[in-house]
Design a protein around this motif. Structure first.
Motif, PDB file in Angstrom:
ATOM      1  N   ARG A  44       1.256   7.819 -25.570  1.00 44.58           N
ATOM      2  CA  ARG A  44       1.681   7.700 -24.167  1.00 44.58           C
ATOM      3  C   ARG A  44       2.497   6.445 -23.923  1.00 44.58           C
ATOM      4  O   ARG A  44       3.458   6.474 -23.174  1.00 44.58           O
ATOM      5  CB  ARG A  44       0.490   7.815 -23.218  1.00 44.58           C
ATOM      6  CG  ARG A  44      -0.478   6.681 -23.224  1.00 44.58           C
ATOM      7  CD  ARG A  44      -1.661   6.908 -22.289  1.00 44.58           C
ATOM      8  NE  ARG A  44      -2.427   8.078 -22.611  1.00 44.58           N
ATOM      9  CZ  ARG A  44      -3.359   8.121 -23.556  1.00 44.58           C
ATOM     10  NH1 ARG A  44      -3.622   7.053 -24.267  1.00 44.58           N
ATOM     11  NH2 ARG A  44      -4.023   9.220 -23.783  1.00 44.58           N
ATOM     12  N   TRP A  45       2.144   5.324 -24.543  1.00 49.82           N
ATOM     13  CA  TRP A  45       2.921   4.095 -24.289  1.00 49.82           C
ATOM     14  C   TRP A  45       4.288   4.175 -24.956  1.00 49.82           C
ATOM     15  O   TRP A  45       5.270   3.631 -24.455  1.00 49.82           O
ATOM     16  CB  TRP A  45       2.143   2.839 -24.694  1.00 49.82           C
ATOM     17  CG  TRP A  45       1.898   2.666 -26.164  1.00 49.82           C
ATOM     18  CD1 TRP A  45       0.823   3.109 -26.876  1.00 49.82           C
ATOM     19  CD2 TRP A  45       2.751   2.009 -27.101  1.00 49.82           C
ATOM     20  NE1 TRP A  45       0.965   2.774 -28.204  1.00 49.82           N
ATOM     21  CE2 TRP A  45       2.132   2.089 -28.367  1.00 49.82           C
ATOM     22  CE3 TRP A  45       3.977   1.356 -27.001  1.00 49.82           C
ATOM     23  CZ2 TRP A  45       2.691   1.546 -29.511  1.00 49.82           C
ATOM     24  CZ3 TRP A  45       4.542   0.810 -28.151  1.00 49.82           C
ATOM     25  CH2 TRP A  45       3.895   0.911 -29.378  1.00 49.82           C
ATOM     26  N   PHE A 101       1.842   5.062 -18.394  1.00 49.17           N
ATOM     27  CA  PHE A 101       0.908   6.130 -18.052  1.00 49.17           C
ATOM     28  C   PHE A 101      -0.479   5.518 -18.132  1.00 49.17           C
ATOM     29  O   PHE A 101      -0.874   5.005 -19.183  1.00 49.17           O
ATOM     30  CB  PHE A 101       1.019   7.289 -19.049  1.00 49.17           C
ATOM     31  CG  PHE A 101       2.299   8.065 -18.928  1.00 49.17           C
ATOM     32  CD1 PHE A 101       2.449   9.022 -17.935  1.00 49.17           C
ATOM     33  CD2 PHE A 101       3.351   7.841 -19.804  1.00 49.17           C
ATOM     34  CE1 PHE A 101       3.631   9.744 -17.822  1.00 49.17           C
ATOM     35  CE2 PHE A 101       4.529   8.563 -19.707  1.00 49.17           C
ATOM     36  CZ  PHE A 101       4.676   9.514 -18.714  1.00 49.17           C
ATOM     37  N   GLU A 115      -4.809  15.232 -19.645  1.00 46.79           N
ATOM     38  CA  GLU A 115      -4.855  13.849 -19.153  1.00 46.79           C
ATOM     39  C   GLU A 115      -4.395  13.833 -17.705  1.00 46.79           C
ATOM     40  O   GLU A 115      -3.414  14.471 -17.355  1.00 46.79           O
ATOM     41  CB  GLU A 115      -3.919  13.030 -20.039  1.00 46.79           C
ATOM     42  CG  GLU A 115      -3.780  11.590 -19.690  1.00 46.79           C
ATOM     43  CD  GLU A 115      -2.919  10.865 -20.729  1.00 46.79           C
ATOM     44  OE1 GLU A 115      -3.156  11.030 -21.947  1.00 46.79           O
ATOM     45  OE2 GLU A 115      -2.004  10.164 -20.312  1.00 46.79           O
ATOM     46  N   TRP A 119       1.076   7.218 -13.064  1.00 43.20           N
ATOM     47  CA  TRP A 119       2.299   6.846 -13.779  1.00 43.20           C
ATOM     48  C   TRP A 119       2.967   5.773 -12.938  1.00 43.20           C
ATOM     49  O   TRP A 119       3.293   6.013 -11.776  1.00 43.20           O
ATOM     50  CB  TRP A 119       3.177   8.063 -13.945  1.00 43.20           C
ATOM     51  CG  TRP A 119       4.394   7.879 -14.800  1.00 43.20           C
ATOM     52  CD1 TRP A 119       4.708   6.811 -15.574  1.00 43.20           C
ATOM     53  CD2 TRP A 119       5.448   8.823 -14.971  1.00 43.20           C
ATOM     54  NE1 TRP A 119       5.897   7.026 -16.228  1.00 43.20           N
ATOM     55  CE2 TRP A 119       6.372   8.251 -15.874  1.00 43.20           C
ATOM     56  CE3 TRP A 119       5.705  10.093 -14.458  1.00 43.20           C
ATOM     57  CZ2 TRP A 119       7.530   8.909 -16.259  1.00 43.20           C
ATOM     58  CZ3 TRP A 119       6.854  10.732 -14.854  1.00 43.20           C
ATOM     59  CH2 TRP A 119       7.758  10.155 -15.741  1.00 43.20           C
ATOM     60  N   LEU A 134      -0.881  15.733 -17.375  1.00 43.29           N
ATOM     61  CA  LEU A 134      -0.155  15.814 -18.638  1.00 43.29           C
ATOM     62  C   LEU A 134      -1.031  16.541 -19.646  1.00 43.29           C
ATOM     63  O   LEU A 134      -2.235  16.333 -19.675  1.00 43.29           O
ATOM     64  CB  LEU A 134       0.142  14.387 -19.101  1.00 43.29           C
ATOM     65  CG  LEU A 134       1.120  14.164 -20.228  1.00 43.29           C
ATOM     66  CD1 LEU A 134       1.801  12.826 -20.025  1.00 43.29           C
ATOM     67  CD2 LEU A 134       0.450  14.186 -21.549  1.00 43.29           C
ATOM     68  N   TRP A 136      -1.232  17.205 -23.743  1.00 47.12           N
ATOM     69  CA  TRP A 136      -0.745  16.919 -25.099  1.00 47.12           C
ATOM     70  C   TRP A 136      -1.172  18.055 -26.002  1.00 47.12           C
ATOM     71  O   TRP A 136      -2.255  18.627 -25.824  1.00 47.12           O
ATOM     72  CB  TRP A 136      -1.363  15.625 -25.621  1.00 47.12           C
ATOM     73  CG  TRP A 136      -1.008  14.395 -24.870  1.00 47.12           C
ATOM     74  CD1 TRP A 136      -1.741  13.803 -23.879  1.00 47.12           C
ATOM     75  CD2 TRP A 136       0.146  13.580 -25.055  1.00 47.12           C
ATOM     76  NE1 TRP A 136      -1.100  12.664 -23.443  1.00 47.12           N
ATOM     77  CE2 TRP A 136       0.056  12.504 -24.146  1.00 47.12           C
ATOM     78  CE3 TRP A 136       1.250  13.646 -25.904  1.00 47.12           C
ATOM     79  CZ2 TRP A 136       1.016  11.513 -24.062  1.00 47.12           C
ATOM     80  CZ3 TRP A 136       2.207  12.653 -25.819  1.00 47.12           C
ATOM     81  CH2 TRP A 136       2.090  11.604 -24.910  1.00 47.12           C
ATOM     82  N   VAL A 145       4.022  16.189 -25.769  1.00 45.26           N
ATOM     83  CA  VAL A 145       3.761  16.617 -24.391  1.00 45.26           C
ATOM     84  C   VAL A 145       4.150  18.085 -24.270  1.00 45.26           C
ATOM     85  O   VAL A 145       5.268  18.464 -24.609  1.00 45.26           O
ATOM     86  CB  VAL A 145       4.577  15.776 -23.389  1.00 45.26           C
ATOM     87  CG1 VAL A 145       4.414  16.316 -21.976  1.00 45.26           C
ATOM     88  CG2 VAL A 145       4.180  14.318 -23.465  1.00 45.26           C
ATOM     89  N   LEU A 148       4.015  18.315 -18.164  1.00 44.41           N
ATOM     90  CA  LEU A 148       4.000  17.078 -17.378  1.00 44.41           C
ATOM     91  C   LEU A 148       4.379  17.388 -15.948  1.00 44.41           C
ATOM     92  O   LEU A 148       5.439  17.943 -15.677  1.00 44.41           O
ATOM     93  CB  LEU A 148       4.968  16.034 -17.964  1.00 44.41           C
ATOM     94  CG  LEU A 148       5.140  14.742 -17.167  1.00 44.41           C
ATOM     95  CD1 LEU A 148       3.801  14.010 -17.004  1.00 44.41           C
ATOM     96  CD2 LEU A 148       6.165  13.841 -17.822  1.00 44.41           C
TER      97      LEU A 148
END
Length: 154
Positions: A44-45, A101, A115, A119, A134, A136, A145, A148
């Motif tokens: 996510r980052w 996120f 998730e 954001w 989200l 995954w 992803v 989203l």
């Protein structure tokens, strides 16, 4: 030797390693699934960073080929290559200097990791956030992803 007052970080790390299903290592207050989920978190980052860098190839790398992107109205949902192109254009046209996120909950749902969270974007001195959903999914042994959706940023 740890700094005074710094013991909590070390204790948290030790507890996180000893009991990965009980102590989150990625976001305080988030649900943790299992030792595998803690050791193998979705990127996510990295996705947020690709958005800030306006890295269209990086963004594509983190999206499943059949991804559904569902922005707030008046925009409409898109799937597949149209969704990927939309998200890339959104990043390329933004002036965002930070993006993150911040999951509130994470739970398994079959082949997906679902998730929900906030954001956040920073541009200039302004910081805005929106709720997001989200999903995954593993594609070729990598988290991507597959869905989203986010609300209006405020």
């Amino acid at each position: 030797m740890p700094k005074p007052g710094g013991r909590g970080r070390y204790l948290g790390l030790i507890l996180g390693l000893a009991m990965p299903s009980a102590v989150p290592l990625f976001a305080p207050g988030s649900a943790v699934l299992s030792a595998q989920a803690v050791g193998d978190q979705p990127p996510r980052w990295q996705l947020a960073g690709a958005f800030v860098r306006r890295d269209s190839a990086g963004i594509r790398r983190f999206l499943a080929p059949d991804v559904m992107i569902w922005p707030p109205a008046p925009d409409t949902a898109r799937r597949g290559s149209a969704a990927i192109a939309y998200f890339q254009r959104l990043a390329l046209s933004s002036s965002v200097s930070r993006s993150a996120f911040r999951p509130r909950t994470i739970r398994p749902d079959g082949a997906y990791l679902v998730e929900q969270g906030d954001w956040t974007f920073t541009y200039g001195r302004t910081r805005v956030s929106a709720r997001y959903d989200l999903r995954w999914r593993r594609v070729n042994d990598r988290w991507r992803v597959s869905f989203l959706r986010w609300d209006l940023f405020r």
